[in-house]
Design a protein around this motif. Structure first.
Motif, PDB file in Angstrom:
ATOM      1  N   GLU C  99     -12.129  39.136 -12.194  1.00 45.08           N
ATOM      2  CA  GLU C  99     -11.684  38.600 -10.897  1.00 45.08           C
ATOM      3  C   GLU C  99     -12.704  37.573 -10.382  1.00 45.08           C
ATOM      4  O   GLU C  99     -12.321  36.486  -9.907  1.00 45.08           O
ATOM      5  N   ASN C 100     -13.983  37.924 -10.426  1.00 41.38           N
ATOM      6  CA  ASN C 100     -14.990  36.977  -9.970  1.00 41.38           C
ATOM      7  C   ASN C 100     -15.155  35.803 -10.928  1.00 41.38           C
ATOM      8  O   ASN C 100     -15.419  34.675 -10.510  1.00 41.38           O
ATOM      9  N   VAL C 102     -12.828  34.320 -12.622  1.00 40.82           N
ATOM     10  CA  VAL C 102     -11.776  33.327 -12.385  1.00 40.82           C
ATOM     11  C   VAL C 102     -12.033  32.578 -11.069  1.00 40.82           C
ATOM     12  O   VAL C 102     -11.755  31.366 -10.965  1.00 40.82           O
ATOM     13  N   LEU C 103     -12.610  33.250 -10.084  1.00 41.55           N
ATOM     14  CA  LEU C 103     -12.941  32.560  -8.832  1.00 41.55           C
ATOM     15  C   LEU C 103     -14.070  31.555  -9.032  1.00 41.55           C
ATOM     16  O   LEU C 103     -14.004  30.423  -8.538  1.00 41.55           O
ATOM     17  N   GLY C 136      -4.746  40.056 -17.315  1.00 45.13           N
ATOM     18  CA  GLY C 136      -4.897  38.656 -16.972  1.00 45.13           C
ATOM     19  C   GLY C 136      -5.216  38.493 -15.492  1.00 45.13           C
ATOM     20  O   GLY C 136      -4.749  39.289 -14.658  1.00 45.13           O
ATOM     21  N   PHE C 137      -5.980  37.465 -15.148  1.00 39.78           N
ATOM     22  CA  PHE C 137      -6.407  37.237 -13.764  1.00 39.78           C
ATOM     23  C   PHE C 137      -6.123  35.787 -13.410  1.00 39.78           C
ATOM     24  O   PHE C 137      -6.343  34.896 -14.211  1.00 39.78           O
ATOM     25  N   GLU C 138      -5.695  35.568 -12.158  1.00 41.62           N
ATOM     26  CA  GLU C 138      -5.194  34.243 -11.818  1.00 41.62           C
ATOM     27  C   GLU C 138      -5.517  33.855 -10.381  1.00 41.62           C
ATOM     28  O   GLU C 138      -5.467  34.688  -9.468  1.00 41.62           O
ATOM     29  N   VAL C 139      -5.800  32.571 -10.195  1.00 37.77           N
ATOM     30  CA  VAL C 139      -5.883  31.977  -8.861  1.00 37.77           C
ATOM     31  C   VAL C 139      -4.883  30.828  -8.814  1.00 37.77           C
ATOM     32  O   VAL C 139      -4.866  29.989  -9.727  1.00 37.77           O
ATOM     33  N   LYS C 140      -4.045  30.802  -7.780  1.00 32.65           N
ATOM     34  CA  LYS C 140      -3.128  29.673  -7.578  1.00 32.65           C
ATOM     35  C   LYS C 140      -3.603  28.879  -6.383  1.00 32.65           C
ATOM     36  O   LYS C 140      -4.022  29.456  -5.372  1.00 32.65           O
ATOM     37  N   LEU C 141      -3.497  27.550  -6.461  1.00 31.05           N
ATOM     38  CA  LEU C 141      -3.942  26.683  -5.385  1.00 31.05           C
ATOM     39  C   LEU C 141      -2.741  25.992  -4.773  1.00 31.05           C
ATOM     40  O   LEU C 141      -1.830  25.572  -5.494  1.00 31.05           O
TER      41      LEU C 141
ATOM     42  N   MET D   1      -9.351  32.081  -1.193  1.00 28.74           N
ATOM     43  CA  MET D   1      -8.471  32.143  -2.365  1.00 28.74           C
ATOM     44  C   MET D   1      -8.185  33.592  -2.716  1.00 28.74           C
ATOM     45  O   MET D   1      -9.093  34.385  -2.928  1.00 28.74           O
ATOM     46  N   THR D   2      -6.924  33.934  -2.819  1.00 31.12           N
ATOM     47  CA  THR D   2      -6.574  35.269  -3.294  1.00 31.12           C
ATOM     48  C   THR D   2      -6.437  35.227  -4.816  1.00 31.12           C
ATOM     49  O   THR D   2      -6.151  34.183  -5.396  1.00 31.12           O
ATOM     50  N   THR D   3      -6.663  36.351  -5.420  1.00 27.97           N
ATOM     51  CA  THR D   3      -6.517  36.431  -6.868  1.00 27.97           C
ATOM     52  C   THR D   3      -5.392  37.395  -7.208  1.00 27.97           C
ATOM     53  O   THR D   3      -5.011  38.230  -6.399  1.00 27.97           O
ATOM     54  N   ALA D   4      -4.904  37.259  -8.425  1.00 25.04           N
ATOM     55  CA  ALA D   4      -3.834  38.134  -8.900  1.00 25.04           C
ATOM     56  C   ALA D   4      -4.236  38.716 -10.244  1.00 25.04           C
ATOM     57  O   ALA D   4      -4.904  38.053 -11.041  1.00 25.04           O
ATOM     58  N   LEU D  54     -10.301  40.433  -3.068  1.00 23.29           N
ATOM     59  CA  LEU D  54     -11.202  41.307  -3.821  1.00 23.29           C
ATOM     60  C   LEU D  54     -12.025  42.185  -2.885  1.00 23.29           C
ATOM     61  O   LEU D  54     -12.335  41.781  -1.761  1.00 23.29           O
TER      62      LEU D  54
END
Lengths: 143, 143, 143, 143, 143, 143
Positions: C99-100, C102-103, C136-141, D1-4, D54
Motif C-alpha cells: 500500500e505504501n 504504490v503511494l 494487487g494495490f492501486e491508486v487512481k488519480l 489519495m485513497t488506495t485500493a 491506510l
C-alpha cells in the motif's frame, strides 16, 4: 532435428469423484470435497503435442485444420460443456479423475490419429490437461 | 501408459548472491545487482512432478494431501517468507542462486518422499522453479 | 474520446514489515510471517496508466521512451533489486507495505512527470502494483 | 489519495443454465450447450476490491486475514466444489448465470462486511468473476 | 543431478506464408488466411533452455549476460520488429512458418554457442517458440 | 446494481508506423524500430466491455452470440491476419498505432451496436487492446 507442435484446446465440464467399490467414508477420505454428490466443474486446458519431420516444401509439421477436426470430433464434441460422469461413455464405469481423463483422451486421439491425419508423418507425443491453476496431468508417448 | 501430475506451490523469499571465495569485484561481476548487500526477493513458483501408475480403483496417481504435506513441512515451512541466506540452513554455506535452490529442494523432496508417501508407487520426476517471468530452473530425475 | 495507455514494468525487491510504534506481539499480529526479521521478497509488477488526447499527426498518446526514462530513473533505479527498508529513502520512516509502495511510487511519478514529459498532454491516471498472484494495490488519480 | 486492494480467490463449481419460465426450445436458444441437463463447470476466479485510507501506523488498508475470513465463510464455504443449482440456496429460484453469481456474491459480501471488518474504514468497491479465459463479469459499487 | 535454465525472450515480427513451388490455390489451401499477400504478425515468445553442471563456487549454470548477448546479437537483432520474409536472410528461400523459425533460431544458437559461451560447460538443450496463445513449436537437442 | 461483462477476442495482424507528414528522420525518431519499412506484427488481445441491467427471466446481460457476431463481422473479419496499413480501409490515411486501432475499433462497435444488438439494453462501456505483454490501450465510454 525433429520439431514438435503443441496445440491448445479449452473446454469446461463437470465431474463427481466417487468410486463405487469404496464406502461413503472411504470416498470422502479419498476425494474430499470433490466427492460432493452433485459434482463441481473446471475449465480444462488440453494440450496436444505432435512431433515429426517438416514437409520440406511447405515448412509445416501437420495441417492444423486436420488436428483440430480430430480433437473437435473425437474429444471436444463429447467433453465440452458436459457432466463427464453422465455424458461421456467411458466414465460410466471409470472415475473421471483428471488422471483418467487424460488417459481416455490420449486413447481417443491415438485410435483416431490415422483416420484424421492419414499420410501425415507427425506422431502424437504428449497429452497434457491443466485442471486448475495448480494441477496438471500428462501422458508422454515414446517415439 | 504412465501418467504424471504436476502440482504448483508458491512462496516469496529474499536472497543475496555473494560467494565468500570471490573478491568484491568478482562478486559484482558475477551477480550484478543481485549482489546488493541487503538482498532482494522474488515470488517463486515451485512445480513438483511425480509419475507412476494410477490406483485402479480410485483413478488417482497419488493422494494430493500427502504431497502437499511433504512440500509444506519439508520445503515451504523453511522457505516461505524467508531470507534464504539467513533462514534456510543449507544456504549458510551455499550461495542461494535459484540453481542451488532447485537442487536443495529436490534433495529435500527425495529424502522425505518415502516418509510422506509410504506405499504410493508414484516417484518424483521433476522439480521446476520459476524465479521471475523470464527465468526458470529445473532438475529432472531418471525413471 | 480520450485514450489511455497502460505500460508494465517489473522489478524484484525485498521488504520487512515492522512498525516501530508497535510491540513485537502487535507487529506479529499485524504482519504475520511478513514480520520475519530478515525480510522476504517479491517480483513486483508495476502498471502505469496515462490518459489524454492523441497527437493527431503521429497517432501517439505519449512517447514511450520518455515514460520509460521517467520510470527507470525515478523508480526502478531505486527499487529494483533493493531491500526497500534499507535502500529506499522513503522507507526509512515508513513501513514498506505494498500500500505504501504504490503511494510512494505515485508521488515520485507525479513530482517528476513534467520534467520528463514536458509538453506532452497525457496525464498520470493510475498506478497499480501486483505484489503476488493474489494481491494487487492501486491508486487512481482524478482527471 | 485513497488506495485500493484487489484480493484474488479461486473456486471450482458447476452449474446448469435453465430458466423455468422458458420452454425447452427457448432455453436451448438462450443458453446453448450450457443448457445441458447434467450441467458443466468452471474454475472461477473471484476478485474482491476494497478501497479507503491506510492505517497510518501500520500502512495497511485492511487486515487480509479478516477479508479472507469474510470471503471464506460467506462465499467459498458455499460455492467451492459445489453444484450451484443444488448446493447454493440463492440459485434454487435464480438461474446461476455468472451475471447472477457476481450479484449474489456482491450481496453476500456487502451484508457481512460490517460483521467481519468492524472498525475497518475500507469499503467494498468492486467484485469481478472470471468464468473462462474469455468471459469476465463485474459489479462496481459507488464510493 | 544436472540442472537446466530456461530463459525467455520476446519479439514481434510479421510473416507471410507462401510456398513458391505451390499454385495460388494450393497456397491458400495450405496456409489459409496466413497466405494473405501483405502478411500479418505475432508476438513471439522464445524460450532457450540450457543444461549442465553448476559452477561450484558461484552456484551458477551459465552467465546470463553471455546468453543474453548471444540471443540478442544472433537472433533478436535480426528478428525483432522485422518482416521475416524480407528482413531475415534465411527466409528468402524458406517459408517462415514457425516450424522453420524455430529450426533457424536453433541453428543460429548452436553455431554461435561456443563463440559467446566459451568455456561454459552448459549446452543448448531446447528451443521453444510460442506463436499465439494456442500454438507452440519446439526443438529438443540430445545430451 | 448494474453488471458488466468483458468478452475477450484475439487476432494477429501486422502494421508499419509511418506518418506521411514527417520526414524519414522524424519518423524514425517517433516510431523507432516500428518504422521498419516492411512492418512487423502482434497478437492483439481485444476486450469489449458492456454494461447494463440483466434480463430478469434469463439472468443474462446480453446474448453472447450477438456480441460475437458484431465483433466477428465488423472487426475481426477485417483485422484478423491482416496487414492493417494495406488491408484495413481506415488506415489508408491514419497511422495504425494501437492508440488509433483502439479508437477505430471503438467506432466500429458503436456504429454497429444497434444493428447487431437491437433491443438489448446493455451498452458498450470500454474497449481495451493489449498489444504486447507490456502495452495496453483503452477507451472508456460514459454511461
Amino acid at each position: 532435428m525433429t520439431t514438435a507442435i503443441t496445440r491448445l484446446y479449452r473446454f469446461s465440464a463437470s465431474h463427481r469423484l466417487h468410486a463405487p467399490g469404496l464406502s461413503a467414508a472411504e470416498n470422502l477420505a479419498t476425494y474430499g470435497k470433490c466427492n460432493n454428490p452433485f459434482g463441481h466443474g473446471h475449465n480444462y486446458v488440453l494440450e496436444v503435442t505432435a512431433a515429426g519431420d517438416l514437409d520440406e516444401q511447405t515448412g509445416v509439421l501437420l495441417p492444423l485444420a486436420k488436428l483440430d477436426r480430430l480433437v473437435e470430433e473425437t474429444v471436444l464434441r463429447g467433453f465440452a460443456n458436459s457432466n463427464m460422469n453422465v455424458d461421456v461413455r467411458q466414465f460410466k464405469h471409470l472415475v473421471p479423475t483428471t488422471e483418467n481423463v487424460v488417459l481416455v483422451i490420449t486413447e481417443l486421439l491415438q485410435q483416431n490419429w490415422e483416420t484424421y491425419l492419414t499420410g501425415v508423418p507427425a506422431r502424437l507425443r504428449r497429452v497434457h490437461i491443466q485442471e486448475t491453476d495448480r494441477n496438471g496431468f500428462e501422458v508422454k508417448l515414446n517415439a
